[in-house]
Design a protein around this motif. Structure first.
Motif, PDB file in Angstrom:
ATOM      1  N   ARG A 164       0.845  -1.069  -0.089  1.00 43.19           N
ATOM      2  CA  ARG A 164       0.088  -0.076   0.023  1.00 43.19           C
ATOM      3  C   ARG A 164       0.888   1.191  -0.022  1.00 43.19           C
ATOM      4  O   ARG A 164       0.493   2.232  -0.740  1.00 43.19           O
ATOM      5  CB  ARG A 164      -0.965  -0.193   1.216  1.00 43.19           C
ATOM      6  CG  ARG A 164      -1.634   1.213   1.438  1.00 43.19           C
ATOM      7  CD  ARG A 164      -2.912   1.360   0.422  1.00 43.19           C
ATOM      8  NE  ARG A 164      -3.722   2.421   0.336  1.00 43.19           N
ATOM      9  CZ  ARG A 164      -4.897   2.294   1.412  1.00 43.19           C
ATOM     10  NH1 ARG A 164      -5.073   1.058   1.809  1.00 43.19           N
ATOM     11  NH2 ARG A 164      -5.775   3.268   1.440  1.00 43.19           N
ATOM     12  N   LEU A 165       1.847   1.334   0.936  1.00 42.45           N
ATOM     13  CA  LEU A 165       2.687   2.671   0.755  1.00 42.45           C
ATOM     14  C   LEU A 165       3.540   2.727  -0.565  1.00 42.45           C
ATOM     15  O   LEU A 165       3.795   3.942  -0.693  1.00 42.45           O
ATOM     16  CB  LEU A 165       3.996   2.079   1.737  1.00 42.45           C
ATOM     17  CG  LEU A 165       4.884   3.266   1.833  1.00 42.45           C
ATOM     18  CD1 LEU A 165       4.327   4.633   2.324  1.00 42.45           C
ATOM     19  CD2 LEU A 165       6.225   2.868   3.028  1.00 42.45           C
ATOM     20  N   LEU A 169       3.082   6.109  -2.651  1.00 41.94           N
ATOM     21  CA  LEU A 169       4.038   6.954  -3.160  1.00 41.94           C
ATOM     22  C   LEU A 169       4.258   7.326  -4.478  1.00 41.94           C
ATOM     23  O   LEU A 169       4.170   8.467  -4.931  1.00 41.94           O
ATOM     24  CB  LEU A 169       5.408   6.255  -2.510  1.00 41.94           C
ATOM     25  CG  LEU A 169       5.735   6.207  -1.184  1.00 41.94           C
ATOM     26  CD1 LEU A 169       6.771   5.273  -0.745  1.00 41.94           C
ATOM     27  CD2 LEU A 169       6.341   7.790  -0.638  1.00 41.94           C
ATOM     28  N   MET A 170       3.765   6.234  -5.189  1.00 42.05           N
ATOM     29  CA  MET A 170       4.110   6.568  -6.616  1.00 42.05           C
ATOM     30  C   MET A 170       2.901   7.266  -7.357  1.00 42.05           C
ATOM     31  O   MET A 170       2.947   8.217  -8.270  1.00 42.05           O
ATOM     32  CB  MET A 170       4.074   4.957  -7.317  1.00 42.05           C
ATOM     33  CG  MET A 170       5.422   4.244  -7.225  1.00 42.05           C
ATOM     34  SD  MET A 170       5.678   3.122  -8.438  1.00 42.05           S
ATOM     35  CE  MET A 170       6.355   4.217  -9.648  1.00 42.05           C
ATOM     36  N   LEU A 216      -1.184  10.337   0.906  1.00 40.19           N
ATOM     37  CA  LEU A 216       0.266   9.798   1.002  1.00 40.19           C
ATOM     38  C   LEU A 216       0.417   9.981   2.583  1.00 40.19           C
ATOM     39  O   LEU A 216       1.367   9.307   3.366  1.00 40.19           O
ATOM     40  CB  LEU A 216       1.191  10.656   0.378  1.00 40.19           C
ATOM     41  CG  LEU A 216       2.929  10.462   0.554  1.00 40.19           C
ATOM     42  CD1 LEU A 216       3.019   8.759   0.342  1.00 40.19           C
ATOM     43  CD2 LEU A 216       3.515  11.193  -0.454  1.00 40.19           C
ATOM     44  N   ARG A 217       0.215  11.261   3.318  1.00 41.72           N
ATOM     45  CA  ARG A 217       0.671  11.425   4.638  1.00 41.72           C
ATOM     46  C   ARG A 217       0.097  10.350   5.419  1.00 41.72           C
ATOM     47  O   ARG A 217       0.695   9.680   6.651  1.00 41.72           O
ATOM     48  CB  ARG A 217       0.032  12.781   5.144  1.00 41.72           C
ATOM     49  CG  ARG A 217      -0.063  12.908   6.792  1.00 41.72           C
ATOM     50  CD  ARG A 217       1.342  13.035   7.278  1.00 41.72           C
ATOM     51  NE  ARG A 217       2.147  13.993   6.663  1.00 41.72           N
ATOM     52  CZ  ARG A 217       3.664  14.263   7.003  1.00 41.72           C
ATOM     53  NH1 ARG A 217       3.985  13.133   7.892  1.00 41.72           N
ATOM     54  NH2 ARG A 217       4.207  15.083   6.613  1.00 41.72           N
ATOM     55  N   GLU A 218      -0.993   9.838   5.466  1.00 45.30           N
ATOM     56  CA  GLU A 218      -1.794   8.754   5.999  1.00 45.30           C
ATOM     57  C   GLU A 218      -1.043   7.504   5.874  1.00 45.30           C
ATOM     58  O   GLU A 218      -0.856   6.656   6.831  1.00 45.30           O
ATOM     59  CB  GLU A 218      -3.276   8.523   5.467  1.00 45.30           C
ATOM     60  CG  GLU A 218      -3.988   7.703   6.438  1.00 45.30           C
ATOM     61  CD  GLU A 218      -5.473   7.475   5.866  1.00 45.30           C
ATOM     62  OE1 GLU A 218      -6.378   6.978   6.699  1.00 45.30           O
ATOM     63  OE2 GLU A 218      -5.816   7.810   4.584  1.00 45.30           O
ATOM     64  N   ALA A 219      -0.527   7.169   4.643  1.00 40.27           N
ATOM     65  CA  ALA A 219       0.259   5.947   4.293  1.00 40.27           C
ATOM     66  C   ALA A 219       1.573   6.192   5.152  1.00 40.27           C
ATOM     67  O   ALA A 219       2.190   5.082   5.910  1.00 40.27           O
ATOM     68  CB  ALA A 219       0.568   5.887   2.929  1.00 40.27           C
ATOM     69  N   THR A 229      15.090   3.880   4.121  1.00 43.43           N
ATOM     70  CA  THR A 229      14.182   4.027   3.097  1.00 43.43           C
ATOM     71  C   THR A 229      12.848   3.692   3.705  1.00 43.43           C
ATOM     72  O   THR A 229      12.573   2.822   4.482  1.00 43.43           O
ATOM     73  CB  THR A 229      14.663   3.219   1.759  1.00 43.43           C
ATOM     74  OG1 THR A 229      14.774   1.881   2.274  1.00 43.43           O
ATOM     75  CG2 THR A 229      16.083   3.695   1.297  1.00 43.43           C
ATOM     76  N   PHE A 230      11.787   4.246   2.877  1.00 46.94           N
ATOM     77  CA  PHE A 230      10.445   4.281   3.237  1.00 46.94           C
ATOM     78  C   PHE A 230      10.004   2.693   3.192  1.00 46.94           C
ATOM     79  O   PHE A 230       9.373   2.038   3.475  1.00 46.94           O
ATOM     80  CB  PHE A 230       9.585   5.106   2.339  1.00 46.94           C
ATOM     81  CG  PHE A 230       9.735   6.430   2.870  1.00 46.94           C
ATOM     82  CD1 PHE A 230       9.910   7.026   4.020  1.00 46.94           C
ATOM     83  CD2 PHE A 230       9.523   7.483   1.717  1.00 46.94           C
ATOM     84  CE1 PHE A 230       9.686   8.097   4.344  1.00 46.94           C
ATOM     85  CE2 PHE A 230       9.649   8.679   2.014  1.00 46.94           C
ATOM     86  CZ  PHE A 230       9.747   9.269   3.316  1.00 46.94           C
TER      87      PHE A 230
END
Length: 353
Positions: A164-165, A169-170, A216-219, A229-230
């Motif tokens: 999901r992240l 991001l993409m 994205l902030r929620e993820a 790295t994320f």
């Protein structure tokens, strides 16, 4: 027995593991061939001279690696031939030889065109034999994710999952996977993600500063690990570009989205922004495009949809204003018949036939 790849207990070493994954990733560790060992004027000589040029060295490591892979394979068959004897028909023959993989065939032509353009600028060649060679790859490209497909993927992978992240991001940043795998907490500056794109590095490199959307902030808030790295693999390491692409393919397949891919998310991001009204220059800034060709594709498509929707909205208004419901027609007829009651009609006068 010990070696670089086996320890005293006979187990594989870290060096072996790194070498194994390097080879799997496509890095064959090809060494630069000394110019002195090559026949001056041969295709191989030209290619190796190109590798040492400023034009080639200023490209990103990923681009250099890809070009070497393609051109080195080309040299296996034609490397000993004089490059000045290469003609357009020869380039087309090499392209058609690879027609089973049309994308790769067209890439060869693209890289040969760049090679000979450089040779002309370096006063080594007087013409480009790859000019005028048309593409054979007719595919529309990577599939753009639809809203339904995005919803299906989100339903399959909840917040807190790596899958999901990666998607958020993409989609929300519209970045390439080569940049995605390098992003981490150091790139999060306030409410923005800041980084230097790998593509165009050293040529027209320009840092990007993209806002963090609510999605994205929620993820990002759901991340539980503390790695640099994320995105991290199941082994707690950063992904490679190719490794992430393979993993994304697996995630999409498992979510029953066989047509979707990581690059398709970048296209979906551009589509959403264009349909929201983003201009060509805004898209160029967001996606790091150096010219407006790609941005124009998205803005024209979005504009076309808006024009079509506006046309159908006019049709809707026109139909609503001019159409008379059938029920009104029936009522009107009944009223007229009522008005005729008690009056003599032609039928009454003439009698039955």
């Amino acid at each position: 027995m010990t070696s670089a790849y086996l320890d005293e207990a006979g187990s594989v070493t870290q060096a072996f593991t790194e070498e194994y994954h390097r080879v799997l990733a496509g890095d064959r560790g090809e060494k630069t061939v000394p110019i002195s060992r090559l026949e001056p004027g041969s295709v191989r000589w030209l290619v190796e001279t190109y590798y040492r040029s400023k034009a080639f060295q200023s490209q990103s490591p990923a681009t250099q690696k890809d070009k070497k892979s393609v051109l080195n394979r080309y040299c296996v068959n034609v490397g000993e031939l004089p490059f000045k004897k290469i003609r357009k028909s020869d380039i087309e023959a090499s392209q058609m030889k690879r027609s089973g993989t049309p994308g790769a065939a067209d890439k060869l032509v693209k890289y040969l065109k760049a090679l000979f353009n450089w040779a002309i600028s370096a006063e080594l060649a007087t013409f480009n034999p790859a000019n005028g060679v048309t593409k054979i790859h007719k595919s529309p490209g990577f599939h753009t994710w639809s809203e339904a497909e995005l919803a299906r993927y989100r339903a399959a992978y909840p917040l807190g999952s790596t899958a999901r992240l990666a998607m958020e991001l993409m989609l929300n940043l519209g970045i390439r996977r080569s940049d995605l795998v390098k992003l981490g907490w150091r790139n999060l500056v306030g409410d923005r993600i800041e980084f230097m794109p790998e593509k165009g590095f050293g040529k027209y490199a320009q840092s990007l500063s993209l806002p963090v959307t609510d999605e994205l902030r929620e993820a990002l808030d759901a991340i539980t690990h503390d790695q640099p790295t994320f995105l991290i693999t199941e082994y707690g390491k950063a992904f490679s570009g190719n490794g992430f692409g393979n993993k994304m393919r697996q995630w999409c397949n498992d979510a029953d989205l066989p047509e979707c891919s990581s690059h398709g998310l970048r296209k979906a991001s551009a589509t959403i922004l264009a349909e929201a009204g983003a201009t060509e220059h805004q898209l160029m800034a967001i996606f790091g495009w150096s010219d407006s060709k790609m941005a124009q594709h998205y803005t024209k498509t979005a504009q076309s949809k808006r024009i079509i929707d506006a046309g159908f909205e006019r049709r809707k208004i026109y139909v609503a204003r001019n159409n008379v419901p059938l029920s009104s027609s029936r009522n009107s007829g009944e009223t007229n018949r009522g008005k005729n009651n008690g009056k003599t009609t032609s039928e009454d006068r003439c009698g039955p036939p």
